[in-house]
Design a protein around this motif. Structure first.
Motif, PDB file in Angstrom:
ATOM      1  N   LEU A 172       0.946  -1.267   0.166  1.00  0.00           N
ATOM      2  CA  LEU A 172      -0.143  -0.007  -0.004  1.00  0.00           C
ATOM      3  C   LEU A 172       0.849   1.157  -0.023  1.00  0.00           C
ATOM      4  O   LEU A 172       2.118   1.368   0.591  1.00  0.00           O
ATOM      5  CB  LEU A 172      -0.885  -0.020   1.186  1.00  0.00           C
ATOM      6  N   PRO A 173       0.438   2.425  -0.542  1.00  0.00           N
ATOM      7  CA  PRO A 173       1.264   3.463  -0.599  1.00  0.00           C
ATOM      8  C   PRO A 173       1.446   4.151   0.839  1.00  0.00           C
ATOM      9  O   PRO A 173       0.437   4.194   1.399  1.00  0.00           O
ATOM     10  CB  PRO A 173       0.284   4.636  -1.368  1.00  0.00           C
ATOM     11  N   GLU A 174       2.719   4.372   1.190  1.00  0.00           N
ATOM     12  CA  GLU A 174       3.090   4.777   2.370  1.00  0.00           C
ATOM     13  C   GLU A 174       2.652   6.144   2.575  1.00  0.00           C
ATOM     14  O   GLU A 174       2.657   6.672   3.631  1.00  0.00           O
ATOM     15  CB  GLU A 174       4.655   4.791   2.637  1.00  0.00           C
ATOM     16  N   THR A 175       2.438   6.728   1.557  1.00  0.00           N
ATOM     17  CA  THR A 175       2.183   8.299   1.648  1.00  0.00           C
ATOM     18  C   THR A 175       0.871   8.469   2.537  1.00  0.00           C
ATOM     19  O   THR A 175       0.382   9.323   2.979  1.00  0.00           O
ATOM     20  CB  THR A 175       2.000   8.939   0.348  1.00  0.00           C
ATOM     21  N   LEU A 176      -0.186   7.272   2.158  1.00  0.00           N
ATOM     22  CA  LEU A 176      -1.322   7.253   3.030  1.00  0.00           C
ATOM     23  C   LEU A 176      -1.290   7.334   4.416  1.00  0.00           C
ATOM     24  O   LEU A 176      -2.097   8.103   5.170  1.00  0.00           O
ATOM     25  CB  LEU A 176      -2.237   6.309   2.533  1.00  0.00           C
ATOM     26  N   PHE A 177      -0.394   6.751   4.723  1.00  0.00           N
ATOM     27  CA  PHE A 177      -0.146   6.780   6.165  1.00  0.00           C
ATOM     28  C   PHE A 177       0.749   7.730   6.995  1.00  0.00           C
ATOM     29  O   PHE A 177       0.365   8.269   8.104  1.00  0.00           O
ATOM     30  CB  PHE A 177       0.765   5.356   6.944  1.00  0.00           C
ATOM     31  N   GLU A 178       1.529   8.443   6.028  1.00  0.00           N
ATOM     32  CA  GLU A 178       2.155   9.640   6.460  1.00  0.00           C
ATOM     33  C   GLU A 178       1.432  10.689   6.468  1.00  0.00           C
ATOM     34  O   GLU A 178       1.597  11.604   7.573  1.00  0.00           O
ATOM     35  CB  GLU A 178       3.347   9.999   5.378  1.00  0.00           C
ATOM     36  N   SER A 179       0.321  10.822   5.559  1.00  0.00           N
ATOM     37  CA  SER A 179      -0.715  11.784   5.724  1.00  0.00           C
ATOM     38  C   SER A 179      -1.545  11.618   6.884  1.00  0.00           C
ATOM     39  O   SER A 179      -1.853  12.715   7.461  1.00  0.00           O
ATOM     40  CB  SER A 179      -1.493  11.975   4.387  1.00  0.00           C
ATOM     41  N   ALA A 185      -3.504  10.946  13.273  1.00  0.00           N
ATOM     42  CA  ALA A 185      -4.015   9.630  13.556  1.00  0.00           C
ATOM     43  C   ALA A 185      -2.961   8.594  14.027  1.00  0.00           C
ATOM     44  O   ALA A 185      -1.902   8.621  13.885  1.00  0.00           O
ATOM     45  CB  ALA A 185      -4.495   9.163  12.135  1.00  0.00           C
ATOM     46  N   GLY A 186      -3.369   7.995  15.166  1.00  0.00           N
ATOM     47  CA  GLY A 186      -2.518   6.909  16.129  1.00  0.00           C
ATOM     48  C   GLY A 186      -2.589   5.633  15.047  1.00  0.00           C
ATOM     49  O   GLY A 186      -3.107   5.486  13.958  1.00  0.00           O
ATOM     50  N   PHE A 188      -3.988   2.629  15.916  1.00  0.00           N
ATOM     51  CA  PHE A 188      -5.161   2.090  15.643  1.00  0.00           C
ATOM     52  C   PHE A 188      -6.068   2.632  14.440  1.00  0.00           C
ATOM     53  O   PHE A 188      -6.866   2.049  13.920  1.00  0.00           O
ATOM     54  CB  PHE A 188      -5.965   2.310  16.932  1.00  0.00           C
ATOM     55  N   THR A 189      -6.150   3.956  14.363  1.00  0.00           N
ATOM     56  CA  THR A 189      -6.833   4.707  13.529  1.00  0.00           C
ATOM     57  C   THR A 189      -6.365   4.460  12.224  1.00  0.00           C
ATOM     58  O   THR A 189      -6.966   4.128  11.400  1.00  0.00           O
ATOM     59  CB  THR A 189      -6.828   6.280  13.503  1.00  0.00           C
ATOM     60  N   GLN A 190      -4.843   4.247  11.785  1.00  0.00           N
ATOM     61  CA  GLN A 190      -4.330   4.069  10.767  1.00  0.00           C
ATOM     62  C   GLN A 190      -4.634   2.653  10.312  1.00  0.00           C
ATOM     63  O   GLN A 190      -4.934   2.413   9.044  1.00  0.00           O
ATOM     64  CB  GLN A 190      -2.717   4.317  10.691  1.00  0.00           C
ATOM     65  N   PHE A 191      -4.703   1.856  11.262  1.00  0.00           N
ATOM     66  CA  PHE A 191      -5.100   0.223  10.897  1.00  0.00           C
ATOM     67  C   PHE A 191      -6.608   0.257  10.366  1.00  0.00           C
ATOM     68  O   PHE A 191      -6.854  -0.281   9.384  1.00  0.00           O
ATOM     69  CB  PHE A 191      -4.995  -0.587  12.177  1.00  0.00           C
ATOM     70  N   PHE A 192      -7.453   0.800  11.197  1.00  0.00           N
ATOM     71  CA  PHE A 192      -8.810   0.482  11.095  1.00  0.00           C
ATOM     72  C   PHE A 192      -9.453   1.386  10.008  1.00  0.00           C
ATOM     73  O   PHE A 192     -10.466   0.876   9.233  1.00  0.00           O
ATOM     74  CB  PHE A 192      -9.623   0.810  12.266  1.00  0.00           C
ATOM     75  N   LYS A 193      -8.719   2.656   9.813  1.00  0.00           N
ATOM     76  CA  LYS A 193      -9.419   3.727   8.833  1.00  0.00           C
ATOM     77  C   LYS A 193      -8.551   3.511   7.368  1.00  0.00           C
ATOM     78  O   LYS A 193      -9.321   3.841   6.198  1.00  0.00           O
ATOM     79  CB  LYS A 193      -9.289   4.954   9.444  1.00  0.00           C
ATOM     80  N   ILE A 194      -7.578   2.796   7.409  1.00  0.00           N
ATOM     81  CA  ILE A 194      -6.639   2.984   6.095  1.00  0.00           C
ATOM     82  C   ILE A 194      -6.296   1.675   5.773  1.00  0.00           C
ATOM     83  O   ILE A 194      -6.724   0.962   4.505  1.00  0.00           O
ATOM     84  CB  ILE A 194      -5.333   3.686   6.300  1.00  0.00           C
ATOM     85  N   ALA A 195      -5.310   0.685   6.736  1.00  0.00           N
ATOM     86  CA  ALA A 195      -5.030  -0.616   6.236  1.00  0.00           C
ATOM     87  C   ALA A 195      -6.124  -1.466   6.008  1.00  0.00           C
ATOM     88  O   ALA A 195      -6.048  -2.306   5.181  1.00  0.00           O
ATOM     89  CB  ALA A 195      -3.930  -1.050   7.438  1.00  0.00           C
ATOM     90  N   LEU A 196      -6.844  -1.678   7.215  1.00  0.00           N
ATOM     91  CA  LEU A 196      -7.946  -2.697   7.054  1.00  0.00           C
ATOM     92  C   LEU A 196      -8.956  -2.379   5.718  1.00  0.00           C
ATOM     93  O   LEU A 196      -9.202  -3.547   4.979  1.00  0.00           O
ATOM     94  CB  LEU A 196      -8.673  -2.784   8.363  1.00  0.00           C
ATOM     95  N   PRO A 197      -9.471  -1.257   5.494  1.00  0.00           N
ATOM     96  CA  PRO A 197     -10.572  -1.338   4.347  1.00  0.00           C
ATOM     97  C   PRO A 197      -9.668  -1.370   3.069  1.00  0.00           C
ATOM     98  O   PRO A 197     -10.549  -2.144   2.021  1.00  0.00           O
ATOM     99  CB  PRO A 197     -10.908   0.040   4.561  1.00  0.00           C
ATOM    100  N   LEU A 198      -8.519  -0.972   3.033  1.00  0.00           N
ATOM    101  CA  LEU A 198      -7.923  -1.298   1.668  1.00  0.00           C
ATOM    102  C   LEU A 198      -7.513  -2.759   1.403  1.00  0.00           C
ATOM    103  O   LEU A 198      -6.893  -3.111   0.319  1.00  0.00           O
ATOM    104  CB  LEU A 198      -6.719  -0.255   1.601  1.00  0.00           C
ATOM    105  N   SER A 199      -7.299  -3.426   2.431  1.00  0.00           N
ATOM    106  CA  SER A 199      -6.905  -4.907   2.491  1.00  0.00           C
ATOM    107  C   SER A 199      -7.866  -5.755   2.540  1.00  0.00           C
ATOM    108  O   SER A 199      -7.807  -7.066   2.747  1.00  0.00           O
ATOM    109  CB  SER A 199      -5.912  -4.997   3.718  1.00  0.00           C
ATOM    110  N   LEU A 200      -9.125  -5.516   2.126  1.00  0.00           N
ATOM    111  CA  LEU A 200     -10.426  -6.268   2.059  1.00  0.00           C
ATOM    112  C   LEU A 200     -10.330  -7.476   1.158  1.00  0.00           C
ATOM    113  O   LEU A 200     -10.676  -8.708   1.500  1.00  0.00           O
ATOM    114  CB  LEU A 200     -11.684  -5.907   1.664  1.00  0.00           C
TER     115      LEU A 200
END
Length: 309
Positions: A172-179, A185-186, A188-200
């Motif tokens: 996944l693009p690291e820029t999403l997590f950096e932003s 965002a902590g 947990f927020t990065q996991f549930f809001k970014i990583a998990l939805p994009l990893s469906l």
């Protein structure tokens, strides 16, 4: 010049036709190879056992009967065991995939200073195992034996699943997590809001792996809860039915069915082959019904994986 272009276009269309024809033939061959064992098993399960002994069953039953299924559902505690199997599959899949995804996200982060050590520690467990007796003693000391949770907690983390999910998250693009971090965002927020939805897509794939493993499992029931009927699973009950059929077939029913087959008659007995076929159909149908709901995520995963850079 126009004539040359027409010839090239005609040549190209012939090549496309040949390619499409070969492609279709190969696909038809693959479909036949994959469907024949399933249809053959279904035919044997719906065919009279004494007639099956004669052989020659292909994709249609020769002497239709429901007796094999009646025997399976009569001998086993199907309803109660089926409920237990469904519960362990749903709970085990949900908790197992979520736990594996959280661990995978953790070791996929570049700033996690124990990333290499934790990854090596997990991978080592794939090659080294304490064995059955130490595992049994551990489960006993944790008071898991005789409880439903012995089906869930020991298999909560799957190293292979962690590696698969981690590899997907690392893509996944690291820029999403950096932003997200810049916005406060902590983890947990990065996991549930970014990583998990994009990893469906990968979550759906791993969920199917875990669900099939949980649904087909019977050995842990035999080791830990064989004396507790309330905690028996569908696969364990069907395994007992097959064992009883083997014993009965070896103690006289086999000779009876073979004699009936030689005389062209049909009697209401079961053979291990017929019981095995009926059991295969019974335990396969629920998982086959789940697959269409996950197929769209597989297609989405292929699309995402095919569009890189």
């Amino acid at each position: 010049m126009n004539l040359l272009n027409r010839l090239k276009g005609k040549r190209r269309s012939i090549d496309d036709l040949i390619f499409d024809t070969v492609n279709v033939l190969i696909m038809i061959l693959l479909v036949v190879v994959m469907l024949y064992p399933m249809l053959n098993t279904l035919a044997i399960s719906l065919n009279a056992s004494t007639d099956t002994v004669r052989g020659g069953i292909r994709i249609l039953p020769r002497v239709f009967t429901w007796y094999n299924y009646e025997h399976v559902f009569t001998e086993a505690q199907i309803l109660r065991a089926g409920i237990t199997s469904v519960l362990r599959t749903v709970i085990g899949t949900g908790l197992g995939v979520m736990a594996s995804a959280m661990v995978a996200y953790t070791i996929s982060r570049p700033h996690f200073f124990l990333k290499k050590f934790v990854t090596i520690a997990f991978v080592m467990t794939m090659y080294m195992n304490a064995g059955l007796i130490p595992t049994y003693l551990l489960h006993r000391d944790l008071n898991l034996i005789g409880s439903f949770w012995v089906y869930i907690f020991p298999t909560l983390i799957g190293v292979f699943n962690i590696i698969v999910i981690r590899s997907f998250i690392e893509g996944l693009p690291e820029t999403l997590f950096e932003s997200a971090r810049m916005d406060g965002a902590g983890e947990f927020t990065q996991f549930f809001k970014i990583a998990l939805p994009l990893s469906l897509p990968v979550i759906a794939t791993v969920s199917l792996f875990v669900a099939v493993g949980q649904w087909n499992q019977w050995f842990d029931v035999f080791i830990y809860n064989s004396s507790i009927p309330e905690l028996s699973t569908l696969q364990y009950e069907l395994m007992k039915v097959l064992s009883n059929a083997n014993a009965a077939f070896g103690s006289g029913a086999g000779a009876e069915s073979q004699f009936a087959a030689s005389q062209g008659g049909v009697v209401d007995v079961v053979t291990p082959q017929s019981v095995r076929a009926a059991m295969t159909v019974v335990v396969s149908v629920p998982i086959i019904m789940v697959y269409p709901f996950l197929q769209k995520y597989f297609v989405k995963g292929l699309t995402i994986g095919g569009v890189k850079g």
